[in-house]
Design a protein around this motif. Structure first.
Motif, PDB file in Angstrom:
ATOM      1  N   SER A   9     -78.024 -34.538  46.551  1.00  0.00           N
ATOM      2  CA  SER A   9     -76.665 -34.506  46.008  1.00  0.00           C
ATOM      3  C   SER A   9     -75.639 -34.066  47.044  1.00  0.00           C
ATOM      4  CB  SER A   9     -76.599 -33.564  44.799  1.00  0.00           C
ATOM      5  OG  SER A   9     -76.572 -32.198  45.195  1.00  0.00           O
ATOM      6  N   VAL A  10     -76.088 -33.332  48.060  1.00  0.00           N
ATOM      7  CA  VAL A  10     -75.181 -32.910  49.127  1.00  0.00           C
ATOM      8  C   VAL A  10     -75.069 -33.996  50.190  1.00  0.00           C
ATOM      9  CG1 VAL A  10     -74.736 -31.195  50.925  1.00  0.00           C
ATOM     10  CG2 VAL A  10     -75.725 -30.481  48.740  1.00  0.00           C
ATOM     11  N   ARG A  11     -76.210 -34.536  50.574  1.00  0.00           N
ATOM     12  CA  ARG A  11     -76.240 -35.566  51.606  1.00  0.00           C
ATOM     13  C   ARG A  11     -77.494 -36.407  51.391  1.00  0.00           C
ATOM     14  NH1 ARG A  11     -75.898 -32.989  57.197  1.00  0.00           N
ATOM     15  NH2 ARG A  11     -73.705 -32.673  56.673  1.00  0.00           N
ATOM     16  N   VAL A  12     -77.343 -37.702  51.504  1.00  0.00           N
ATOM     17  CA  VAL A  12     -78.441 -38.614  51.172  1.00  0.00           C
ATOM     18  C   VAL A  12     -79.651 -38.415  52.072  1.00  0.00           C
ATOM     19  CG1 VAL A  12     -77.673 -40.504  52.679  1.00  0.00           C
ATOM     20  CG2 VAL A  12     -78.924 -41.019  50.550  1.00  0.00           C
ATOM     21  N   GLY A  13     -79.468 -37.758  53.210  1.00  0.00           N
ATOM     22  CA  GLY A  13     -80.599 -37.464  54.088  1.00  0.00           C
ATOM     23  C   GLY A  13     -81.663 -36.613  53.427  1.00  0.00           C
ATOM     24  N   GLY A  14     -81.347 -36.021  52.267  1.00  0.00           N
ATOM     25  CA  GLY A  14     -82.332 -35.243  51.519  1.00  0.00           C
ATOM     26  C   GLY A  14     -83.521 -36.073  51.055  1.00  0.00           C
ATOM     27  N   LEU A  15     -83.392 -37.397  51.133  1.00  0.00           N
ATOM     28  CA  LEU A  15     -84.512 -38.271  50.784  1.00  0.00           C
ATOM     29  C   LEU A  15     -85.737 -38.002  51.647  1.00  0.00           C
ATOM     30  CD1 LEU A  15     -82.607 -41.665  50.340  1.00  0.00           C
ATOM     31  CD2 LEU A  15     -83.730 -40.360  48.530  1.00  0.00           C
ATOM     32  N   ILE A  16     -85.532 -37.367  52.782  1.00  0.00           N
ATOM     33  CA  ILE A  16     -86.635 -37.077  53.692  1.00  0.00           C
ATOM     34  C   ILE A  16     -87.709 -36.212  53.047  1.00  0.00           C
ATOM     35  CG2 ILE A  16     -85.696 -34.936  54.678  1.00  0.00           C
ATOM     36  CD1 ILE A  16     -86.617 -35.907  57.400  1.00  0.00           C
ATOM     37  N   LEU A  17     -87.347 -35.501  51.968  1.00  0.00           N
ATOM     38  CA  LEU A  17     -88.333 -34.624  51.318  1.00  0.00           C
ATOM     39  C   LEU A  17     -89.445 -35.415  50.647  1.00  0.00           C
ATOM     40  CD1 LEU A  17     -88.640 -31.514  51.054  1.00  0.00           C
ATOM     41  CD2 LEU A  17     -86.486 -32.297  52.053  1.00  0.00           C
ATOM     42  N   PHE A  18     -89.181 -36.661  50.252  1.00  0.00           N
ATOM     43  CA  PHE A  18     -90.239 -37.449  49.618  1.00  0.00           C
ATOM     44  C   PHE A  18     -91.366 -37.785  50.594  1.00  0.00           C
ATOM     45  CE2 PHE A  18     -86.677 -38.691  46.632  1.00  0.00           C
ATOM     46  CZ  PHE A  18     -87.138 -37.886  45.598  1.00  0.00           C
ATOM     47  N   PRO A  19     -91.067 -38.310  51.793  1.00  0.00           N
ATOM     48  CA  PRO A  19     -92.165 -38.496  52.750  1.00  0.00           C
ATOM     49  C   PRO A  19     -92.830 -37.188  53.153  1.00  0.00           C
ATOM     50  CG  PRO A  19     -90.071 -39.335  53.640  1.00  0.00           C
ATOM     51  CD  PRO A  19     -89.826 -38.934  52.248  1.00  0.00           C
ATOM     52  N   TYR A  20     -92.034 -36.105  53.244  1.00  0.00           N
ATOM     53  CA  TYR A  20     -92.638 -34.800  53.521  1.00  0.00           C
ATOM     54  C   TYR A  20     -93.702 -34.481  52.479  1.00  0.00           C
ATOM     55  CZ  TYR A  20     -89.007 -33.202  56.885  1.00  0.00           C
ATOM     56  OH  TYR A  20     -88.191 -33.044  57.966  1.00  0.00           O
ATOM     57  N   LEU A  21     -93.348 -34.641  51.219  1.00  0.00           N
ATOM     58  CA  LEU A  21     -94.242 -34.282  50.122  1.00  0.00           C
ATOM     59  C   LEU A  21     -95.563 -35.031  50.222  1.00  0.00           C
ATOM     60  CD1 LEU A  21     -94.982 -33.084  47.355  1.00  0.00           C
ATOM     61  CD2 LEU A  21     -93.620 -34.899  46.285  1.00  0.00           C
ATOM     62  N   PHE A  22     -95.497 -36.343  50.401  1.00  0.00           N
ATOM     63  CA  PHE A  22     -96.727 -37.137  50.407  1.00  0.00           C
ATOM     64  C   PHE A  22     -97.517 -36.942  51.698  1.00  0.00           C
ATOM     65  CE2 PHE A  22     -94.189 -39.263  47.152  1.00  0.00           C
ATOM     66  CZ  PHE A  22     -95.132 -39.336  46.124  1.00  0.00           C
ATOM     67  N   LEU A  23     -96.836 -36.696  52.795  1.00  0.00           N
ATOM     68  CA  LEU A  23     -97.535 -36.413  54.043  1.00  0.00           C
ATOM     69  C   LEU A  23     -98.348 -35.125  53.936  1.00  0.00           C
ATOM     70  CD1 LEU A  23     -98.123 -36.812  57.082  1.00  0.00           C
ATOM     71  CD2 LEU A  23     -95.989 -35.554  57.532  1.00  0.00           C
ATOM     72  N   PHE A  24     -97.716 -34.063  53.434  1.00  0.00           N
ATOM     73  CA  PHE A  24     -98.413 -32.777  53.359  1.00  0.00           C
ATOM     74  C   PHE A  24     -99.468 -32.776  52.254  1.00  0.00           C
ATOM     75  CE2 PHE A  24     -94.166 -31.244  55.104  1.00  0.00           C
ATOM     76  CZ  PHE A  24     -94.609 -31.380  56.406  1.00  0.00           C
ATOM     77  N   LEU A  25     -99.245 -33.577  51.231  1.00  0.00           N
ATOM     78  CA  LEU A  25    -100.271 -33.728  50.197  1.00  0.00           C
ATOM     79  C   LEU A  25    -101.509 -34.398  50.791  1.00  0.00           C
ATOM     80  CD1 LEU A  25    -101.084 -33.499  47.204  1.00  0.00           C
ATOM     81  CD2 LEU A  25    -100.018 -35.730  46.840  1.00  0.00           C
ATOM     82  N   LEU A  26    -101.304 -35.441  51.583  1.00  0.00           N
ATOM     83  CA  LEU A  26    -102.421 -36.121  52.239  1.00  0.00           C
ATOM     84  C   LEU A  26    -103.138 -35.168  53.193  1.00  0.00           C
ATOM     85  CD1 LEU A  26    -104.043 -38.674  52.956  1.00  0.00           C
ATOM     86  CD2 LEU A  26    -102.240 -39.219  54.626  1.00  0.00           C
ATOM     87  N   LEU A  27    -102.371 -34.389  53.929  1.00  0.00           N
ATOM     88  CA  LEU A  27    -102.972 -33.441  54.866  1.00  0.00           C
ATOM     89  C   LEU A  27    -103.802 -32.406  54.124  1.00  0.00           C
ATOM     90  CD1 LEU A  27    -103.116 -32.750  57.853  1.00  0.00           C
ATOM     91  CD2 LEU A  27    -101.079 -31.328  57.576  1.00  0.00           C
ATOM     92  N   TRP A  28    -103.317 -31.958  52.984  1.00  0.00           N
ATOM     93  CA  TRP A  28    -104.065 -30.995  52.168  1.00  0.00           C
ATOM     94  C   TRP A  28    -105.393 -31.598  51.713  1.00  0.00           C
ATOM     95  CZ3 TRP A  28    -105.991 -30.897  47.217  1.00  0.00           C
ATOM     96  CH2 TRP A  28    -106.389 -29.646  46.728  1.00  0.00           C
ATOM     97  N   VAL A  29    -105.349 -32.867  51.304  1.00  0.00           N
ATOM     98  CA  VAL A  29    -106.568 -33.551  50.853  1.00  0.00           C
ATOM     99  C   VAL A  29    -107.576 -33.639  51.996  1.00  0.00           C
ATOM    100  CG1 VAL A  29    -107.509 -35.761  50.069  1.00  0.00           C
ATOM    101  CG2 VAL A  29    -105.418 -34.857  49.043  1.00  0.00           C
ATOM    102  N   LEU A  30    -107.097 -33.947  53.205  1.00  0.00           N
ATOM    103  CA  LEU A  30    -107.989 -34.070  54.352  1.00  0.00           C
ATOM    104  C   LEU A  30    -108.622 -32.732  54.722  1.00  0.00           C
ATOM    105  CD1 LEU A  30    -105.907 -36.492  56.603  1.00  0.00           C
ATOM    106  CD2 LEU A  30    -107.925 -37.028  55.209  1.00  0.00           C
ATOM    107  N   ILE A  31    -107.857 -31.653  54.541  1.00  0.00           N
ATOM    108  CA  ILE A  31    -108.404 -30.325  54.850  1.00  0.00           C
ATOM    109  C   ILE A  31    -109.475 -29.927  53.844  1.00  0.00           C
ATOM    110  CG2 ILE A  31    -107.832 -27.867  54.956  1.00  0.00           C
ATOM    111  CD1 ILE A  31    -105.116 -28.665  56.076  1.00  0.00           C
ATOM    112  N   GLN A  32    -109.243 -30.268  52.561  1.00  0.00           N
ATOM    113  CA  GLN A  32    -110.214 -29.946  51.512  1.00  0.00           C
ATOM    114  C   GLN A  32    -111.333 -30.992  51.510  1.00  0.00           C
ATOM    115  OE1 GLN A  32    -110.321 -27.330  49.519  1.00  0.00           O
ATOM    116  NE2 GLN A  32    -108.439 -26.389  50.256  1.00  0.00           N
TER     117      GLN A  32
END
Length: 665
Positions: free
Chosen positions: A193-216
């Protein structure tokens, strides 16, 4: 190296100290905001926010907020700006900027709060939170505009909130409580809502979720026993994406008009912002779209306090020494710092006015820095002499920005660290008061020294000084660039020392005549107040514009004797001599004008025209190329440049320029 999920969360009595500090900080920030300067962007964004509110009040009938062909403001979410306009529409204060700054102070406080909480989430220790909160407060270039920059500071606060929420979400996998899922969705929505660049959080979320899966490694998401958890997690992810995305568009009319196409269009525009602003960088005057790729790194290195840079160095050294201590959550912090930094450099984003568009990087930066400081102190714990020496060094380094805040309460955001030579040496090498905070002191000086006396006073300025003169009905305002001040009528001028060629600053050929006062920040000028003696300059320019060159010459000559550093007067005088075919006088005027401003496009163009008229087409071409090379946007030179190419036999280049600039022969 193996990423670890264990950070040893614990509680301590430090929590009480943290709560006291963070509770006392908010009222302090609000009180300070009550007498804070208005920055130049507020004069643009606040009126737009009022138009956005009208769009909602009229259910979309008033579309003025969508008509921004020059400012591109429709592409901004700017929800905090819109919030300030909404509250002001309800309470109708005498000074609407007071409310804006109070709201801004709240988001400045949230920036400190969530940066601290994110640090605590990494280590489980409140002393880390306290350290991170203190470090981010010690960045004057950021906190010096904590309440009047309602884009970059709220975005940084939202980034801190989102990273905090993301780490909490990852920490509770695979059975994440719904409250953490909703918290993450809300944080992403606010960021977008402040700046459209906040969309970057979606790839962050799925990247770190994948990394968590690989660690477990022993966790089988697709096993029958875990299928229910998987479905629950997929539902939560869907809710985060939908609520986060659509929630970010609620206060953004342009986004709501087309929820798919317009946000992506805005993201593309923000990555390669088309508006180009001339910037002083390393002593050169460069269009922001042409700044070198290392611009961002240089600005961060010269304006971030040494204590934070030192802490980052300690962190990197500790990582090399003990990589086994590197947790997944530390990796997240490191990634959300490095990825945006590298990305904007690689895509050659249009950055300007320091590193303010990237202030959100301060959040992970200070967290890494405080981790580095903690670890080096722990390492030296048994070596008392070294520990004491380092502690003293850190305290001294921390005091440098603290003293800066006290010395420059209104302009503290103008900060260059001692490693770069400090503020004194930054003058004319880098943009200085780019947010025009010095205009507040200039207006206060004028109000005190030139009071109401029953006459109307017209003030010319390159900043809307009326934000400081609501109480002065005797004042009228005219906007004009400092260099173009002779083109309008006025009684007094209040000008910021901005958008002046660095060569003129270095050579001290920029100060006008009849200065009443120069507003300084100890070392360097911020603004000045001048009084107009007569209107010779105005009359001379108007006569020259009307083609009355003979009439213009005595006015312009007399004006130059009063205002010898006004290079625009030389431009009009040289042009007058040229059209009267007084070549020697024209050349003499060009020579004198170039002493004032060697890079004057118009003076150099007249010089090129004289070479062309004399038949020296190669010399004329060389001057034209120098002009266009230095200022690619000076299209007035293009017809002469084409003519030079034609005369020197380069028809191919002449044709190419005609097509580029749509100049049909």
């Amino acid at each position: 190296m193996r990423l670890s999920l264990n950070t040893g969360l614990n509680n301590s009595n430090e929590r009480t100290i943290f709560l006291w500090i963070i509770s006392m900080l908010l009222p302090l920030l609000i009180v300070k905001s009550l007498d804070f300067p208005v920055n130049v962007d507020e004069l643009l964004h606040y009126p737009h926010a009022e138009k956005v509110i009208e769009w909602y009040h009229t259910a979309g009938a008033d579309t003025s907020c969508l008509d921004t062909p020059f400012s591109n403001l429709k592409y901004y979410g700017q929800s905090v700006d819109n919030l300030s306009a909404l509250i002001n529409s309800w309470i109708k204060p005498v000074n609407e900027y007071t409310i804006r700054h109070i709201i801004g102070a709240f988001f400045g406080w949230l920036l400190v709060l969530f940066t601290a909480l994110t640090a605590r989430e990494i280590t489980g220790r409140y002393r880390t939170a306290i350290g991170a909160g203190i470090l981010i407060l010690l960045i004057p270039s950021l906190m010096g505009q904590y309440c009047n920059n309602l884009k970059d500071i709220p975005f940084a606060a939202g980034y801190a909130f989102a990273i905090f929420s993301l780490i909490r979400f990852i920490r509770h996998l695979p059975k994440v409580p719904w409250k953490y899922s909703l918290q993450l969705a809300v944080s992403i929505a606010f960021l977008i809502s402040v700046r459209v660049g906040g969309l970057i959080l979606f790839p962050y979320l799925f990247l770190f979720l994948l990394l968590w899966v690989l660690i477990q490694r022993d966790f089988d998401l697709f096993s029958p026993a875990k299928r229910r958890d998987l479905l629950r997690l997929l539902l939560q992810l869907s809710v985060i994406v939908i609520l986060g995305y659509l929630g970010g568009l609620i206060f953004w009319p342009y986004g709501l008009n087309n929820p798919i196409t317009h946000p992506l269009e805005s993201l593309s525009l923000m990555e390669h912002y088309s508006i180009s602003i001339r910037q002083i960088f390393q002593g050169n005057w460069i269009w922001s779209t042409s700044l070198p790729g290392y611009y961002l790194l240089v600005w961060m290195m010269i304006s971030i306090p040494e204590i934070i840079l030192l802490g980052l160095l300690f962190y990197l050294l500790s990582f090399v020494k003990r990589p086994d201590r590197f947790s997944l959550y530390e990796f997240i912090i490191l990634f959300v710092f490095l990825f945006p930094l590298i990305y904007v450099i690689l895509i050659d984003s249009n950055l300007y006015s320091g590193w303010r568009q990237m202030y959100f990087l301060a959040v992970p930066l200070v967290i890494l820095s405080v981790l580095g400081i903690e670890r080096i102190l722990a390492l030296l714990n048994s070596r008392r002499a070294m520990l004491t020496s380092l502690s003293v060094l850190l305290v001294i380094a921390a005091m440098l920005p603290v003293l800066h805040y006290f010395r420059y309460p209104d302009t503290s955001y103008i900060y260059f660290n001692q490693m770069s030579g400090g503020n004194k040496n930054a003058w004319s090498d880098f943009e200085y008061d780019y947010y025009w905070h010095g205009m507040k002191k200039a207006a206060e000086w004028f109000d005190e020294n030139i009071p109401e006396d029953g006459t109307t006073k017209t003030i010319a300025s390159n900043f809307d000084v009326m934000v400081y003169f609501h109480h002065r009905p005797d004042i009228k305002f005219k906007y004009v660039h400092f260099s173009q001040r002779s083109k309008v009528q006025w009684d007094y001028g209040i000008f910021g020392a901005n958008y002046i060629h660095p060569l003129r600053l270095k050579n001290n050929t920029w100060e006008p005549g009849h200065i009443q006062e120069i507003i300084m920040d100890t070392h360097n000028p911020l603004a000045l107040i001048i009084k107009r003696k007569n209107s010779d300059d105005f009359q001379g320019i108007n006569s020259a514009k009307a083609g009355n060159y003979q009439e213009a010459i005595p006015f312009l000559s007399e004006a130059i004797s009063d205002d010898a550093n006004n290079y625009v007067l030389y431009e009009y005088l040289a042009a007058s001599y040229y059209y009267l075919m007084r070549k020697e006088d024209c050349l003499a005027t060009i020579k004198q004008g170039r002493k004032i401003h060697p890079r004057s496009d118009r003076l150099n163009m007249i010089a090129a025209q004289l070479e062309y008229d004399s038949g020296d087409y190669n010399a004329a071409l060389q001057v034209c190329l120098e002009i266009i090379d230095y200022n690619s946007k000076y299209i007035d030179i293009v017809p002469l440049l084409i003519a030079c190419y034609e005369k020197t036999g380069d028809e191919k280049m002449a044709l190419r320029l005609r097509k580029k600039y749509n100049l049909v022969k």
